[in-house]
Design a protein around this motif. Structure first.
Motif, mmCIF file in Angstrom:
data_model
loop_
_atom_site.group_PDB
_atom_site.id
_atom_site.type_symbol
_atom_site.label_atom_id
_atom_site.label_comp_id
_atom_site.label_asym_id
_atom_site.label_seq_id
_atom_site.Cartn_x
_atom_site.Cartn_y
_atom_site.Cartn_z
ATOM 1 N N GLY A 71 39.726 -16.851 -84.482
ATOM 2 C CA GLY A 71 40.003 -15.484 -84.906
ATOM 3 C C GLY A 71 40.296 -14.592 -83.716
ATOM 4 N N GLY A 72 41.329 -13.750 -83.840
ATOM 5 C CA GLY A 72 41.696 -12.854 -82.756
ATOM 6 C C GLY A 72 42.511 -13.500 -81.663
ATOM 7 N N HIS A 73 42.791 -14.785 -81.787
ATOM 8 C CA HIS A 73 43.568 -15.537 -80.801
ATOM 9 C C HIS A 73 44.846 -16.065 -81.464
ATOM 10 C CE1 HIS A 73 39.469 -15.742 -79.169
ATOM 11 N NE2 HIS A 73 39.965 -16.099 -78.007
ATOM 12 N N GLY A 74 45.872 -16.300 -80.632
ATOM 13 C CA GLY A 74 47.080 -16.963 -81.123
ATOM 14 C C GLY A 74 47.673 -16.281 -82.334
ATOM 15 N N LEU A 75 47.865 -17.062 -83.403
ATOM 16 C CA LEU A 75 48.475 -16.548 -84.630
ATOM 17 C C LEU A 75 47.463 -16.294 -85.733
ATOM 18 C CD1 LEU A 75 51.680 -18.811 -84.764
ATOM 19 C CD2 LEU A 75 51.405 -16.539 -83.743
ATOM 20 N N LEU A 199 51.808 -18.669 -73.874
ATOM 21 C CA LEU A 199 52.383 -17.374 -74.250
ATOM 22 C C LEU A 199 53.378 -17.497 -75.402
ATOM 23 C CD1 LEU A 199 52.855 -15.696 -70.755
ATOM 24 C CD2 LEU A 199 51.154 -15.140 -72.516
ATOM 25 N N GLN A 200 53.923 -18.689 -75.619
ATOM 26 C CA GLN A 200 54.800 -18.886 -76.777
ATOM 27 C C GLN A 200 54.069 -18.548 -78.068
ATOM 28 O OE1 GLN A 200 56.352 -22.875 -76.804
ATOM 29 N NE2 GLN A 200 57.382 -22.641 -74.828
ATOM 30 N N ARG A 201 52.803 -18.886 -78.119
ATOM 31 C CA ARG A 201 51.988 -18.633 -79.307
ATOM 32 C C ARG A 201 51.135 -17.373 -79.150
ATOM 33 N NH1 ARG A 201 50.956 -22.200 -83.401
ATOM 34 N NH2 ARG A 201 49.115 -21.844 -84.697
ATOM 35 N N GLY A 202 50.969 -16.949 -77.913
ATOM 36 C CA GLY A 202 50.057 -15.852 -77.633
ATOM 37 C C GLY A 202 50.714 -14.492 -77.525
ATOM 38 N N THR A 203 52.034 -14.408 -77.767
ATOM 39 C CA THR A 203 52.746 -13.130 -77.684
ATOM 40 C C THR A 203 53.697 -12.980 -78.857
ATOM 41 O OG1 THR A 203 54.496 -14.102 -76.308
ATOM 42 C CG2 THR A 203 52.646 -13.037 -75.164
ATOM 43 N N THR A 204 54.091 -11.742 -79.094
ATOM 44 C CA THR A 204 55.098 -11.429 -80.113
ATOM 45 C C THR A 204 56.215 -10.614 -79.469
ATOM 46 O OG1 THR A 204 53.506 -11.435 -81.937
ATOM 47 C CG2 THR A 204 55.539 -10.197 -82.275
ATOM 48 N N GLN A 205 57.460 -10.969 -79.776
ATOM 49 C CA GLN A 205 58.617 -10.250 -79.254
ATOM 50 C C GLN A 205 58.816 -8.947 -80.020
ATOM 51 O OE1 GLN A 205 61.000 -11.488 -76.734
ATOM 52 N NE2 GLN A 205 61.552 -9.307 -76.790
ATOM 53 N N VAL A 206 58.928 -7.851 -79.296
ATOM 54 C CA VAL A 206 59.294 -6.559 -79.878
ATOM 55 C C VAL A 206 60.573 -6.085 -79.187
ATOM 56 C CG1 VAL A 206 56.926 -5.956 -80.500
ATOM 57 C CG2 VAL A 206 57.809 -5.307 -78.255
ATOM 58 N N ALA A 207 61.061 -4.928 -79.589
ATOM 59 C CA ALA A 207 62.372 -4.471 -79.109
ATOM 60 C C ALA A 207 62.441 -4.352 -77.595
ATOM 61 C CB ALA A 207 62.714 -3.132 -79.755
#
Length: 319
Positions: A71-75, A199-207
């Motif tokens: 919980g709170g990690h990754g996805l 970081l592929q799983r640990g981040t989300t792309q924004v504008a």
């Protein structure tokens, strides 16, 4: 699924799943047939299920591997506001995953923090775990002269949680290069390639860049670990029914507080206790490498883990 020498390729990843929980979902990655003996993989503090992407393809293909995001990690979903992160909650997440898959017996593979969660689970639910594999970890976090600091840790955890919830600041947006550099600065044992994988799983792309997925209420690990005394360590070890494999990296960590790494006496006590109580059910294997050896050089640990998983007894997931 492609195969070579009875080992997975990453094409063996069957699916990404979201398991429903009261606060949202627990995200998991699944390899192999659910008809095979299950192995639950638990990542380290602030890491995620991608921790095992380079290791699992090197392990025996006749197992069912599930890597979860805490919980709170990754996805996985963040805990609801006011619901604190603590060691016992992470242990309960393991049982939620086990219940969702309807396992009756399985093996645990845990790195660092994931090993302490897995160890505590194997103690609380000893009949459920046949094998416990600890990657540069311990089954329980032995008191390393930290008992006197526990009230301070608990206070910091509460204060940090309230501060983050009150601030309501939007997540920090950074460039991919900045996020990677911060990750590597905070994890000196992590290679650039493996940092990018997390970081592929640990981040989300924004504008305008990337934001970290993890919950900002997650602060220092000592705030959420459960420290135990030597007496409690002995008591908990007696409750283990699993066979235990401890893989210790020669350049790995020896204490949750890195400043105490030179104090190896707790490790000696832990190994002696596990040897004395578990006897032939305990194995210690030292390997060259650092705390992230399972990611940086997975071939160094894959053979040992494979032999341990394939040793008797082997159990199925369902009765």
């Amino acid at each position: 699924m492609q195969r070579e020498n009875d080992r997975f390729y990453l094409t063996g990843l069957l699916s990404e799943l979201k398991l429903a929980v009261p606060w949202g979902h627990i995200a998991v990655k699944v390899w192999g047939s659910q008809k095979n003996p299950p192995v639950l993989c638990l990542h380290g503090w602030l890491d995620n299920a991608n921790s095992f992407d380079r290791l699992i393809p090197l392990l025996p293909q006749d197992f069912h591997y599930v890597a979860m995001d805490f919980g709170g990690h990754g996805l996985s979903s963040h805990y609801n506001p006011g619901f604190p992160y603590c060691h016992q909650n992470f242990v309960s997440e393991v049982q939620r995953v086990v219940t969702a898959f309807k396992w009756t017996r399985f093996s645990l593979l845990g790195h660092s923090f994931g090993g302490t969660v897995g160890g505590m689970y194997a103690c609380i639910f000893p009949e459920m775990v046949d094998k416990l594999i600890l990657l540069d970890s311990t089954p329980f976090l032995l008191d390393s002269n930290e008992m006197e600091h526990i009230p301070l840790y608990r206070r910091r955890n509460i204060e940090h949680m309230l501060q983050v919830e009150a601030s309501q600041k939007p997540p920090k947006v950074s460039s991919p290069e900045e996020v990677l550099q911060r990750t590597l600065n905070n994890n000196s044992h992590l290679s650039k390639e493996c940092g990018e994988l997390l970081l592929q799983r640990g981040t989300t792309q924004v504008a305008t860049g990337l934001v970290l997925n993890r919950d900002r209420r997650l602060s220092s690990p000592e705030n959420s670990f459960d420290f135990v005394s030597k007496e409690m360590f002995v008591h908990l070890t007696r409750n283990l029914q699993a066979n235990v494999l401890l893989i210790k990296a020669t350049e790995g960590y020896y204490d949750v507080r890195r400043a105490n790494d030179e104090k190896k006496e707790p490790l000696f006590f832990m190994v002696d206790t596990l040897n004395t109580i578990l006897k032939e059910r305990f194995q210690l294997v030292k390997v060259p490498g650092n705390h992230y050896v399972h990611m940086n050089k997975p071939h160094v640990v894959a053979g040992t883990i494979s032999s341990f998983l394939e040793s008797q007894p082997r159990t199925s997931s369902l009765l």
